[in-house]
Design a protein around this motif. Structure first.
Motif, PDB file in Angstrom:
ATOM      1  N   GLN A  25     -51.707  26.174  28.448  1.00 20.67           N
ATOM      2  CA  GLN A  25     -53.130  25.816  28.491  1.00 20.67           C
ATOM      3  C   GLN A  25     -53.974  26.958  29.050  1.00 20.67           C
ATOM      4  OE1 GLN A  25     -52.479  22.170  30.641  1.00 20.67           O
ATOM      5  NE2 GLN A  25     -52.641  20.936  28.781  1.00 20.67           N
ATOM      6  N   ASP A  26     -53.474  27.631  30.077  1.00 21.39           N
ATOM      7  CA  ASP A  26     -54.203  28.770  30.653  1.00 21.39           C
ATOM      8  C   ASP A  26     -54.329  29.910  29.644  1.00 21.39           C
ATOM      9  OD1 ASP A  26     -54.529  27.444  33.048  1.00 21.39           O
ATOM     10  OD2 ASP A  26     -52.925  28.521  34.082  1.00 21.39           O
ATOM     11  N   LEU A  27     -53.222  30.250  28.987  1.00 22.74           N
ATOM     12  CA  LEU A  27     -53.259  31.332  28.009  1.00 22.74           C
ATOM     13  C   LEU A  27     -54.188  30.994  26.852  1.00 22.74           C
ATOM     14  CD1 LEU A  27     -49.490  32.352  27.783  1.00 22.74           C
ATOM     15  CD2 LEU A  27     -51.332  33.574  28.960  1.00 22.74           C
ATOM     16  N   ALA A  28     -54.052  29.788  26.319  1.00 24.70           N
ATOM     17  CA  ALA A  28     -54.862  29.380  25.169  1.00 24.70           C
ATOM     18  C   ALA A  28     -56.346  29.344  25.525  1.00 24.70           C
ATOM     19  CB  ALA A  28     -54.403  28.016  24.659  1.00 24.70           C
ATOM     20  N   GLY A  29     -56.662  28.961  26.766  1.00 26.99           N
ATOM     21  CA  GLY A  29     -58.052  28.899  27.194  1.00 26.99           C
ATOM     22  C   GLY A  29     -58.755  30.238  27.115  1.00 26.99           C
ATOM     23  N   GLY A  30     -58.017  31.319  27.282  1.00 23.09           N
ATOM     24  CA  GLY A  30     -58.609  32.643  27.231  1.00 23.09           C
ATOM     25  C   GLY A  30     -58.551  33.300  25.864  1.00 23.09           C
ATOM     26  N   LEU A  31     -58.040  32.578  24.874  1.00 22.40           N
ATOM     27  CA  LEU A  31     -57.881  33.182  23.549  1.00 22.40           C
ATOM     28  C   LEU A  31     -58.946  32.758  22.547  1.00 22.40           C
ATOM     29  CD1 LEU A  31     -53.997  32.872  23.140  1.00 22.40           C
ATOM     30  CD2 LEU A  31     -55.322  34.910  23.743  1.00 22.40           C
ATOM     31  N   GLY A  32     -59.744  31.758  22.884  1.00 23.28           N
ATOM     32  CA  GLY A  32     -60.759  31.302  21.947  1.00 23.28           C
ATOM     33  C   GLY A  32     -60.185  30.735  20.666  1.00 23.28           C
ATOM     34  N   LEU A  33     -59.119  29.968  20.770  1.00 22.57           N
ATOM     35  CA  LEU A  33     -58.470  29.407  19.588  1.00 22.57           C
ATOM     36  C   LEU A  33     -59.345  28.344  18.929  1.00 22.57           C
ATOM     37  CD1 LEU A  33     -54.868  28.953  21.023  1.00 22.57           C
ATOM     38  CD2 LEU A  33     -55.669  30.765  19.490  1.00 22.57           C
ATOM     39  N   PRO A  34     -59.281  28.225  17.615  1.00 25.00           N
ATOM     40  CA  PRO A  34     -60.050  27.180  16.934  1.00 25.00           C
ATOM     41  C   PRO A  34     -59.447  25.794  17.210  1.00 25.00           C
ATOM     42  CG  PRO A  34     -58.637  28.321  15.371  1.00 25.00           C
ATOM     43  CD  PRO A  34     -58.515  29.048  16.683  1.00 25.00           C
ATOM     44  N   ASP A  35     -60.204  24.753  16.918  1.00 21.98           N
ATOM     45  CA  ASP A  35     -59.759  23.379  17.180  1.00 21.98           C
ATOM     46  C   ASP A  35     -58.529  22.980  16.388  1.00 21.98           C
ATOM     47  OD1 ASP A  35     -61.812  23.039  18.991  1.00 21.98           O
ATOM     48  OD2 ASP A  35     -63.145  22.079  17.538  1.00 21.98           O
ATOM     49  N   ASP A  36     -58.243  23.683  15.287  1.00 25.96           N
ATOM     50  CA  ASP A  36     -57.088  23.302  14.469  1.00 25.96           C
ATOM     51  C   ASP A  36     -55.808  24.047  14.864  1.00 25.96           C
ATOM     52  OD1 ASP A  36     -57.765  25.808  13.504  1.00 25.96           O
ATOM     53  OD2 ASP A  36     -57.607  25.245  11.391  1.00 25.96           O
ATOM     54  N   ALA A  37     -55.833  24.765  15.977  1.00 24.86           N
ATOM     55  CA  ALA A  37     -54.654  25.507  16.439  1.00 24.86           C
ATOM     56  C   ALA A  37     -53.679  24.580  17.161  1.00 24.86           C
ATOM     57  CB  ALA A  37     -55.074  26.638  17.362  1.00 24.86           C
ATOM     58  N   PHE A  38     -52.427  25.006  17.189  1.00 21.84           N
ATOM     59  CA  PHE A  38     -51.370  24.284  17.879  1.00 21.84           C
ATOM     60  C   PHE A  38     -50.766  25.176  18.948  1.00 21.84           C
ATOM     61  CE2 PHE A  38     -51.713  22.003  13.979  1.00 21.84           C
ATOM     62  CZ  PHE A  38     -51.291  20.714  14.232  1.00 21.84           C
ATOM     63  N   GLY A  39     -50.364  24.565  20.062  1.00 25.40           N
ATOM     64  CA  GLY A  39     -49.635  25.259  21.108  1.00 25.40           C
ATOM     65  C   GLY A  39     -48.459  24.389  21.499  1.00 25.40           C
ATOM     66  N   CYS A  40     -47.257  24.951  21.421  1.00 25.49           N
ATOM     67  CA  CYS A  40     -46.045  24.162  21.681  1.00 25.49           C
ATOM     68  C   CYS A  40     -45.152  24.825  22.713  1.00 25.49           C
ATOM     69  CB  CYS A  40     -45.247  23.996  20.383  1.00 25.49           C
ATOM     70  SG  CYS A  40     -46.087  23.056  19.096  1.00 25.49           S
ATOM     71  N   THR A  41     -44.312  24.010  23.317  1.00 26.82           N
ATOM     72  CA  THR A  41     -43.259  24.502  24.197  1.00 26.82           C
ATOM     73  C   THR A  41     -41.933  24.320  23.471  1.00 26.82           C
ATOM     74  OG1 THR A  41     -42.971  22.355  25.283  1.00 26.82           O
ATOM     75  CG2 THR A  41     -44.526  23.901  26.295  1.00 26.82           C
ATOM     76  N   HIS A  42     -40.996  25.185  23.792  1.00 27.19           N
ATOM     77  CA  HIS A  42     -39.668  25.159  23.154  1.00 27.19           C
ATOM     78  C   HIS A  42     -38.621  25.466  24.216  1.00 27.19           C
ATOM     79  CE1 HIS A  42     -41.521  25.605  19.078  1.00 27.19           C
ATOM     80  NE2 HIS A  42     -42.448  26.234  19.795  1.00 27.19           N
ATOM     81  N   LEU A  43     -37.564  24.683  24.269  1.00 27.47           N
ATOM     82  CA  LEU A  43     -36.460  24.988  25.178  1.00 27.47           C
ATOM     83  C   LEU A  43     -35.640  26.097  24.541  1.00 27.47           C
ATOM     84  CD1 LEU A  43     -35.420  21.363  26.209  1.00 27.47           C
ATOM     85  CD2 LEU A  43     -36.969  22.950  27.382  1.00 27.47           C
TER      86      LEU A  43
END
Length: 173
Positions: A25-43
């Motif tokens: 969330q911190d990284l994405a907040g500084g990237l200006g991603l559009p509303d249709d972007a996805f951010g996921c975690t992976h083990l």
């Protein structure tokens, strides 16, 4: 919804999902991603180095390329693609609208989630079934669909299977 075609993965030293959620969330907040972007975690497990990797995906190569440039400039190790096909979505279209109690139909209508699967139940839930989000909804990619695992709760409601503040194993010892 199918996963967006352009993606990058970010290597981390993070070992806990909750910490990975915050980092993503911190990284994405500084990237200006559009509303249709996805951010996921992976083990991720490479031998003895177990950790939680991150991925960002969007429908535009320009968005992903800009994110790669910014993340690399900040010292992050970034590569093309995702870690795997089964990411746990933290950021996804409509995630911010999934608060309070919603019907299953409302949840599906307001977000990129394709389906709700109730653990231990045959078939899908009734579209009118109420789901208490607890302001923490973490669907996973399953065979190209974004699926929220839910479980029955008090009063005939459903809740997401993953809880916002899990009790650590052996916390009472």
């Amino acid at each position: 919804m199918t996963p967006p075609p352009y993606a990058l993965r970010v290597d981390t030293d993070v070992t806990e999902l909750r910490e990975a959620d915050h980092l993503l969330q911190d990284l994405a907040g500084g990237l200006g991603l559009p509303d249709d972007a996805f951010g996921c975690t992976h083990l991720v497990g490479d031998g003895d180095r177990r950790r939680v990797g991150l991925s960002l995906a969007a429908g535009s190569r320009a968005v992903v390329d800009a994110a790669r440039t910014r993340l690399t400039a900040r010292g992050h190790t970034v590569a093309d693609g995702t870690w795997d096909e089964a990411g746990r979505a933290v950021l996804f279209p409509g995630a911010a609208a999934l608060t309070g109690t919603l019907t299953v139909a409302e949840l599906l209508d307001r977000s990129a989630i394709d389906r709700v699967r109730v653990l231990g139940a045959q078939g899908g839930p009734d579209p009118g079934a109420r789901l208490v989000t607890r302001e923490f909804v973490r669907p996973r990619w399953e065979h190209g669909e974004l699926v929220l695992a839910a479980m029955p709760a008090a009063g005939g409601t459903l809740v997401p299977f993953e809880v916002p503040d899990p009790t650590p194993c052996c916390a009472d010892h």
